[in-house]
Design a protein around this motif. Sequence first.
Motif, PDB file in Angstrom:
ATOM      1  N   TYR A  11       0.881  -1.123  -0.178  1.00 44.53           N
ATOM      2  CA  TYR A  11      -0.016  -0.023  -0.106  1.00 44.53           C
ATOM      3  C   TYR A  11       0.915   1.240   0.103  1.00 44.53           C
ATOM      4  CZ  TYR A  11       0.910   1.044   5.001  1.00 44.53           C
ATOM      5  OH  TYR A  11       1.379   1.322   6.109  1.00 44.53           O
ATOM      6  N   GLY A  12       0.350   2.333  -0.517  1.00 45.93           N
ATOM      7  CA  GLY A  12       1.280   3.611  -0.703  1.00 45.93           C
ATOM      8  C   GLY A  12       0.254   4.882  -1.032  1.00 45.93           C
ATOM      9  N   VAL A  13       0.848   5.973  -1.018  1.00 49.49           N
ATOM     10  CA  VAL A  13       0.197   7.070  -1.154  1.00 49.49           C
ATOM     11  C   VAL A  13       0.438   7.732  -2.558  1.00 49.49           C
ATOM     12  CG1 VAL A  13      -0.531   9.471  -0.060  1.00 49.49           C
ATOM     13  CG2 VAL A  13      -0.158   7.583   1.362  1.00 49.49           C
ATOM     14  N   LEU A  23      -5.237   6.459  -1.735  1.00 47.12           N
ATOM     15  CA  LEU A  23      -4.593   5.483  -1.075  1.00 47.12           C
ATOM     16  C   LEU A  23      -4.431   4.465  -2.270  1.00 47.12           C
ATOM     17  CD1 LEU A  23      -3.062   4.333   1.453  1.00 47.12           C
ATOM     18  CD2 LEU A  23      -5.082   3.116   1.862  1.00 47.12           C
ATOM     19  N   VAL A  24      -3.345   3.557  -2.552  1.00 44.28           N
ATOM     20  CA  VAL A  24      -3.066   2.730  -3.504  1.00 44.28           C
ATOM     21  C   VAL A  24      -2.918   1.407  -2.889  1.00 44.28           C
ATOM     22  CG1 VAL A  24      -2.038   1.987  -5.748  1.00 44.28           C
ATOM     23  CG2 VAL A  24      -2.508   4.478  -5.204  1.00 44.28           C
ATOM     24  N   VAL A  25      -3.593   0.214  -3.245  1.00 42.27           N
ATOM     25  CA  VAL A  25      -3.398  -0.817  -2.602  1.00 42.27           C
ATOM     26  C   VAL A  25      -3.273  -1.784  -3.747  1.00 42.27           C
ATOM     27  CG1 VAL A  25      -4.291  -2.842  -1.288  1.00 42.27           C
ATOM     28  CG2 VAL A  25      -4.805  -0.207  -0.487  1.00 42.27           C
ATOM     29  N   VAL A  44      -4.898  -3.812  -8.223  1.00 41.64           N
ATOM     30  CA  VAL A  44      -4.613  -2.591  -8.004  1.00 41.64           C
ATOM     31  C   VAL A  44      -6.118  -1.876  -7.595  1.00 41.64           C
ATOM     32  CG1 VAL A  44      -3.346  -0.117  -8.528  1.00 41.64           C
ATOM     33  CG2 VAL A  44      -2.476  -2.536  -9.321  1.00 41.64           C
ATOM     34  N   ARG A  45      -6.128  -1.260  -6.279  1.00 41.36           N
ATOM     35  CA  ARG A  45      -7.148  -0.748  -5.819  1.00 41.36           C
ATOM     36  C   ARG A  45      -6.740   0.727  -5.540  1.00 41.36           C
ATOM     37  NH1 ARG A  45     -12.224  -1.656  -4.671  1.00 41.36           N
ATOM     38  NH2 ARG A  45     -13.564  -0.505  -3.130  1.00 41.36           N
ATOM     39  N   VAL A  46      -7.432   1.820  -6.198  1.00 44.16           N
ATOM     40  CA  VAL A  46      -7.082   3.168  -5.834  1.00 44.16           C
ATOM     41  C   VAL A  46      -8.252   3.783  -5.105  1.00 44.16           C
ATOM     42  CG1 VAL A  46      -6.409   5.681  -6.681  1.00 44.16           C
ATOM     43  CG2 VAL A  46      -5.728   3.272  -7.825  1.00 44.16           C
ATOM     44  N   ILE A  47      -8.004   4.267  -3.825  1.00 45.79           N
ATOM     45  CA  ILE A  47      -9.213   4.579  -2.892  1.00 45.79           C
ATOM     46  C   ILE A  47      -8.787   6.101  -2.758  1.00 45.79           C
ATOM     47  CG2 ILE A  47     -10.367   4.004  -0.849  1.00 45.79           C
ATOM     48  CD1 ILE A  47      -8.697   1.430  -0.756  1.00 45.79           C
TER      49      ILE A  47
END
Length: 504
Positions: A79-81, A86-88, A97-100
């Motif tokens: 996970y990262g920013v 937030l990108v998981v 890849v999930r962009v929240i």
Amino acid sequence: MTEPSPPAPVVTDTAGAAPERRLHPMSWLFVLVAQLRQFIVPLLALLVFGQGDRNELWPLIGVGVLALFSLWQYFTYRYGVADDALVVRSGLLERSVRVIPFARIHNVALQQSVLHRLFDVAEVRLESAGGKKPEAEMRVLRLDDALALEALVRRRGRDAGAAVAGAEVDAPTPLLELSTAEVLRLGLVSNRGLILVGAAFAGVSQFNRELIPQLFDRWGEALFGWAGEHGFGPAQYVLAGTSLVLLAIVLLRVLSVVLALLQYHGFRLSEHGRRLTVERGLAARWRTSASRRRIQAWTLREGLMHRWLRRRSLDVDTAVAEDQNQQRALREVAPIATPDRCTALIDHLLPRARWDELKWQPLPRRSWWRLWLPSVPLALLATAVLTWHFGHAGLLALAWLPWSAFVARRHAARAAWAIGPALVAVREGWLTRHWRFAELDKLQALHLVRSPLDRRCGTATLWLDTAGASPMAPPLRLRFLPVAEVEAVYERLSREVARRPLRW
């Protein structure tokens, strides 16, 4: 839990994305434990009742597969920013890849079991208003990283790099803290013990259908020295039943106090800017955070035991996805507090509502019989059953009708509704009272309903819907009002809702 200590600085690249992070090195252990929960009973049965057959070792292969799955998740989860999201990332063969966006995250829930606290880690859930699953579930992160992620969401993505780097965060403003004495009072007014005992009793009854008669006979034998074949007369039935109910009430209150200490010890409500944070728990710790604007509706409760102790409770509905783990959502703003303290919390969190200045409009007094009517067929049915079983003594059940009529009159006398500058509220109840209210810009739908009985009486009911309503929460409705009055309220609220933007 404590506030996050400053972790190592993170250097943000030119694209605005911070380097990706892994889960805690021991996260595979917690994933494995979570997966094994559904197999723990068969494994214990194998260990206790096994006869040494080699085939009984086959389930251990499943345990090994789960262990490999847990390790696989640790090595493939990142996970990262990136800017305001937030990108998981997860998976290797099948990548995801999930962009929240931070604006989508409504609630941040941190949980620490005893095992989590031993390793100084926490499980993190990021929840939104849609769907049944959380946006992201991280098992597990270092406690410092979990609290830093919560601070990052609190800032809603602004200055993300500084938040992850552990820059100075705003000091929280404490709003409510429960002492041990207040938690004990909470145990006395709650019915958590009843829910737990009821579930256990229902489970045991599936294996022993004679549980209730056996329990009654044993209690009668303890009281009178005999039971069963001797039979009970009406006096013995009344004495045994009454004493058994009193004993059950005492035991359930004791159990409720124990559960309250486990779940609400160290309860603290604090405010970080526009977000509310609740932290509680004795052995296991829960920490949940939600934005104030995510609160959709409020419920102020006051039961008979509350009034004896001069206390109330304040609950909220938030628009977040939930499953069976209700304790992770921000529901109880004040599990127990004095009436003045609850009013102060409402005035602080809803300054535009003017809670103390609401002008309550009573319901028509003649509507009491509408509240009494549902109890009539139930009382008649209970009287018929008891009369068939006990003879003329069963007619005593008819005494419920005048009592229920008295209760209905008291309910109708207290019921009222009010519309303020920014708030719509209703109050109901007599022995157990509640106030249900919501901001006008949180209303999502208005339903004007007329049943056949309403058409006969010239009345109607107006239902007000908000997002995230709990199934256990009382409805927000204006009922038994004259049609002309309900239509006027409907038109007024429709105009107010139409000109106000819906705030999630």
